[in-house]
Design a protein around this motif. Structure first.
Motif, PDB file in Angstrom:
ATOM      1  N   ARG A  82       0.838  -1.204   0.000  1.00  0.00           N
ATOM      2  CA  ARG A  82       0.000   0.000   0.000  1.00  0.00           C
ATOM      3  C   ARG A  82       0.866   1.244   0.000  1.00  0.00           C
ATOM      4  O   ARG A  82       0.629   2.185  -0.760  1.00  0.00           O
ATOM      5  N   LYS A  83       1.918   1.247   0.810  1.00  0.00           N
ATOM      6  CA  LYS A  83       2.826   2.392   0.859  1.00  0.00           C
ATOM      7  C   LYS A  83       3.541   2.584  -0.478  1.00  0.00           C
ATOM      8  O   LYS A  83       3.669   3.705  -0.973  1.00  0.00           O
ATOM      9  N   ALA A  84       4.009   1.484  -1.064  1.00  0.00           N
ATOM     10  CA  ALA A  84       4.693   1.558  -2.366  1.00  0.00           C
ATOM     11  C   ALA A  84       3.745   2.078  -3.443  1.00  0.00           C
ATOM     12  O   ALA A  84       4.127   2.922  -4.263  1.00  0.00           O
ATOM     13  N   ALA A  85       2.513   1.583  -3.436  1.00  0.00           N
ATOM     14  CA  ALA A  85       1.526   2.048  -4.416  1.00  0.00           C
ATOM     15  C   ALA A  85       1.218   3.523  -4.203  1.00  0.00           C
ATOM     16  O   ALA A  85       1.067   4.283  -5.173  1.00  0.00           O
ATOM     17  N   LEU A  86       1.155   3.954  -2.962  1.00  0.00           N
ATOM     18  CA  LEU A  86       0.886   5.361  -2.656  1.00  0.00           C
ATOM     19  C   LEU A  86       1.995   6.260  -3.190  1.00  0.00           C
ATOM     20  O   LEU A  86       1.727   7.294  -3.814  1.00  0.00           O
ATOM     21  N   VAL A  87       3.234   5.857  -2.999  1.00  0.00           N
ATOM     22  CA  VAL A  87       4.372   6.625  -3.521  1.00  0.00           C
ATOM     23  C   VAL A  87       4.317   6.672  -5.050  1.00  0.00           C
ATOM     24  O   VAL A  87       4.509   7.724  -5.663  1.00  0.00           O
ATOM     25  N   CYS A  88       4.042   5.529  -5.665  1.00  0.00           N
ATOM     26  CA  CYS A  88       3.964   5.482  -7.138  1.00  0.00           C
ATOM     27  C   CYS A  88       2.798   6.312  -7.666  1.00  0.00           C
ATOM     28  O   CYS A  88       2.928   6.953  -8.712  1.00  0.00           O
ATOM     29  N   CYS A  89       1.675   6.294  -6.975  1.00  0.00           N
ATOM     30  CA  CYS A  89       0.527   7.108  -7.407  1.00  0.00           C
ATOM     31  C   CYS A  89       0.853   8.598  -7.314  1.00  0.00           C
ATOM     32  O   CYS A  89       0.468   9.374  -8.197  1.00  0.00           O
ATOM     33  N   ALA A  90       1.559   8.987  -6.267  1.00  0.00           N
ATOM     34  CA  ALA A  90       1.966  10.393  -6.139  1.00  0.00           C
ATOM     35  C   ALA A  90       2.936  10.759  -7.257  1.00  0.00           C
ATOM     36  O   ALA A  90       2.812  11.825  -7.882  1.00  0.00           O
ATOM     37  N   ALA A  91       3.901   9.869  -7.544  1.00  0.00           N
ATOM     38  CA  ALA A  91       4.839  10.116  -8.641  1.00  0.00           C
ATOM     39  C   ALA A  91       4.112  10.146  -9.981  1.00  0.00           C
ATOM     40  O   ALA A  91       4.411  10.973 -10.843  1.00  0.00           O
ATOM     41  N   GLU A  92       3.145   9.258 -10.148  1.00  0.00           N
ATOM     42  CA  GLU A  92       2.337   9.241 -11.372  1.00  0.00           C
ATOM     43  C   GLU A  92       1.600  10.570 -11.546  1.00  0.00           C
ATOM     44  O   GLU A  92       1.598  11.149 -12.631  1.00  0.00           O
ATOM     45  N   LEU A  93       0.999  11.059 -10.477  1.00  0.00           N
ATOM     46  CA  LEU A  93       0.266  12.331 -10.548  1.00  0.00           C
ATOM     47  C   LEU A  93       1.205  13.477 -10.909  1.00  0.00           C
ATOM     48  O   LEU A  93       0.874  14.314 -11.766  1.00  0.00           O
ATOM     49  N   VAL A  94       2.382  13.517 -10.300  1.00  0.00           N
ATOM     50  CA  VAL A  94       3.369  14.547 -10.628  1.00  0.00           C
ATOM     51  C   VAL A  94       3.758  14.430 -12.104  1.00  0.00           C
ATOM     52  O   VAL A  94       3.843  15.440 -12.821  1.00  0.00           O
ATOM     53  N   GLY A  95       3.974  13.214 -12.573  1.00  0.00           N
ATOM     54  CA  GLY A  95       4.322  12.999 -13.977  1.00  0.00           C
ATOM     55  C   GLY A  95       3.231  13.460 -14.931  1.00  0.00           C
ATOM     56  O   GLY A  95       3.504  14.130 -15.928  1.00  0.00           O
ATOM     57  N   VAL A  96       1.996  13.099 -14.625  1.00  0.00           N
ATOM     58  CA  VAL A  96       0.865  13.503 -15.482  1.00  0.00           C
ATOM     59  C   VAL A  96       0.745  15.021 -15.520  1.00  0.00           C
ATOM     60  O   VAL A  96       0.560  15.610 -16.596  1.00  0.00           O
ATOM     61  N   LEU A  97       0.864  15.657 -14.367  1.00  0.00           N
ATOM     62  CA  LEU A  97       0.742  17.119 -14.320  1.00  0.00           C
ATOM     63  C   LEU A  97       1.911  17.785 -15.037  1.00  0.00           C
ATOM     64  O   LEU A  97       1.720  18.765 -15.774  1.00  0.00           O
ATOM     65  N   ALA A  98       3.114  17.259 -14.841  1.00  0.00           N
ATOM     66  CA  ALA A  98       4.295  17.851 -15.493  1.00  0.00           C
ATOM     67  C   ALA A  98       4.238  17.663 -17.009  1.00  0.00           C
ATOM     68  O   ALA A  98       4.410  18.631 -17.764  1.00  0.00           O
ATOM     69  N   VAL A  99       3.994  16.440 -17.455  1.00  0.00           N
ATOM     70  CA  VAL A  99       3.949  16.172 -18.895  1.00  0.00           C
ATOM     71  C   VAL A  99       2.742  16.867 -19.525  1.00  0.00           C
ATOM     72  O   VAL A  99       2.845  17.434 -20.617  1.00  0.00           O
ATOM     73  N   GLY A 100       1.617  16.851 -18.841  1.00  0.00           N
ATOM     74  CA  GLY A 100       0.430  17.536 -19.359  1.00  0.00           C
ATOM     75  C   GLY A 100       0.665  19.022 -19.548  1.00  0.00           C
ATOM     76  O   GLY A 100       0.314  19.597 -20.585  1.00  0.00           O
ATOM     77  N   THR A 101       1.286  19.650 -18.574  1.00  0.00           N
ATOM     78  CA  THR A 101       1.613  21.073 -18.673  1.00  0.00           C
ATOM     79  C   THR A 101       2.646  21.319 -19.766  1.00  0.00           C
ATOM     80  O   THR A 101       2.520  22.254 -20.560  1.00  0.00           O
ATOM     81  N   TRP A 102       3.668  20.466 -19.821  1.00  0.00           N
ATOM     82  CA  TRP A 102       4.723  20.596 -20.812  1.00  0.00           C
ATOM     83  C   TRP A 102       4.173  20.473 -22.229  1.00  0.00           C
ATOM     84  O   TRP A 102       4.549  21.233 -23.123  1.00  0.00           O
ATOM     85  N   THR A 103       3.262  19.534 -22.448  1.00  0.00           N
ATOM     86  CA  THR A 103       2.708  19.353 -23.793  1.00  0.00           C
ATOM     87  C   THR A 103       1.841  20.528 -24.212  1.00  0.00           C
ATOM     88  O   THR A 103       1.732  20.824 -25.399  1.00  0.00           O
ATOM     89  N   LEU A 104       1.239  21.200 -23.263  1.00  0.00           N
ATOM     90  CA  LEU A 104       0.446  22.389 -23.590  1.00  0.00           C
ATOM     91  C   LEU A 104       1.336  23.614 -23.773  1.00  0.00           C
ATOM     92  O   LEU A 104       1.088  24.444 -24.650  1.00  0.00           O
ATOM     93  N   ALA A 105       2.372  23.732 -22.948  1.00  0.00           N
ATOM     94  CA  ALA A 105       3.252  24.900 -23.004  1.00  0.00           C
ATOM     95  C   ALA A 105       4.212  24.858 -24.187  1.00  0.00           C
ATOM     96  O   ALA A 105       4.530  25.899 -24.768  1.00  0.00           O
TER      97      ALA A 105
END
Length: 149
Positions: A82-105
């Motif tokens: 559960r802890k490992a999945a939580l860390v990965c989900c947080a990293a996934e969210l950061v990745g989605v937000l970063a790449v999503g913003t980058w692709t728009l910018a």
């Protein structure tokens, strides 16, 4: 493995807290679909047109690996998973937000889309919704697990 329900309703299998009960089943299914989508997409793109957009295709492969690890963690269950999945989900969210913003910018940086481009618009925005939902589910599972001890 035998399932055991404790006095607080926390389902456990073999001494590990199950993470795929109730809404966790839907999360598991969606992550499984995303694994298949991201891995197959990136495998085809990397094997046929890698020179066209290496960053985009590599990010799609990375997304597939992250989705696969989260899927495995949900199936495995237990506090460590559960802890490992939580860390990965947080990293996934950061990745989605970063790449999503980058692709728009800077769209020129991505000659072809990634799984996380435009916040996952090509995947019905599931890539941005899924980690948020999973983080809430895993946090709830943490509270339920502690209450059951």
């Amino acid at each position: 493995m035998a399932e055991v329900t404790d006095t607080k309703g926390s389902v456990r299998a073999g001494g590990r807290q199950k993470l795929i009960t109730g809404p966790g089943i839907l999360l598991l299914w969606l992550y499984g679909v995303m694994v298949v989508g991201a891995v197959s997409r990136s495998a085809v793109q990397i094997s046929t047109d890698f020179d066209k957009a290496p960053l985009a295709y590599s990010l799609s492969a990375l997304a597939g690996l992250v989705y696969g690890f989260i899927t495995y963690s949900l199936v495995r269950g237990g506090d460590t998973a559960r802890k490992a999945a939580l860390v990965c989900c947080a990293a996934e969210l950061v990745g989605v937000l970063a790449v999503g913003t980058w692709t728009l910018a800077e769209p020129s940086a991505f000659p072809d889309a990634t799984v996380w481009s435009d916040f996952g618009m090509g995947y019905l925005f599931i890539p941005v919704i899924l980690p948020v939902t999973a983080i809430f589910w895993l946090a709830r599972a943490r509270r339920t697990g502690r209450a059951g001890r």
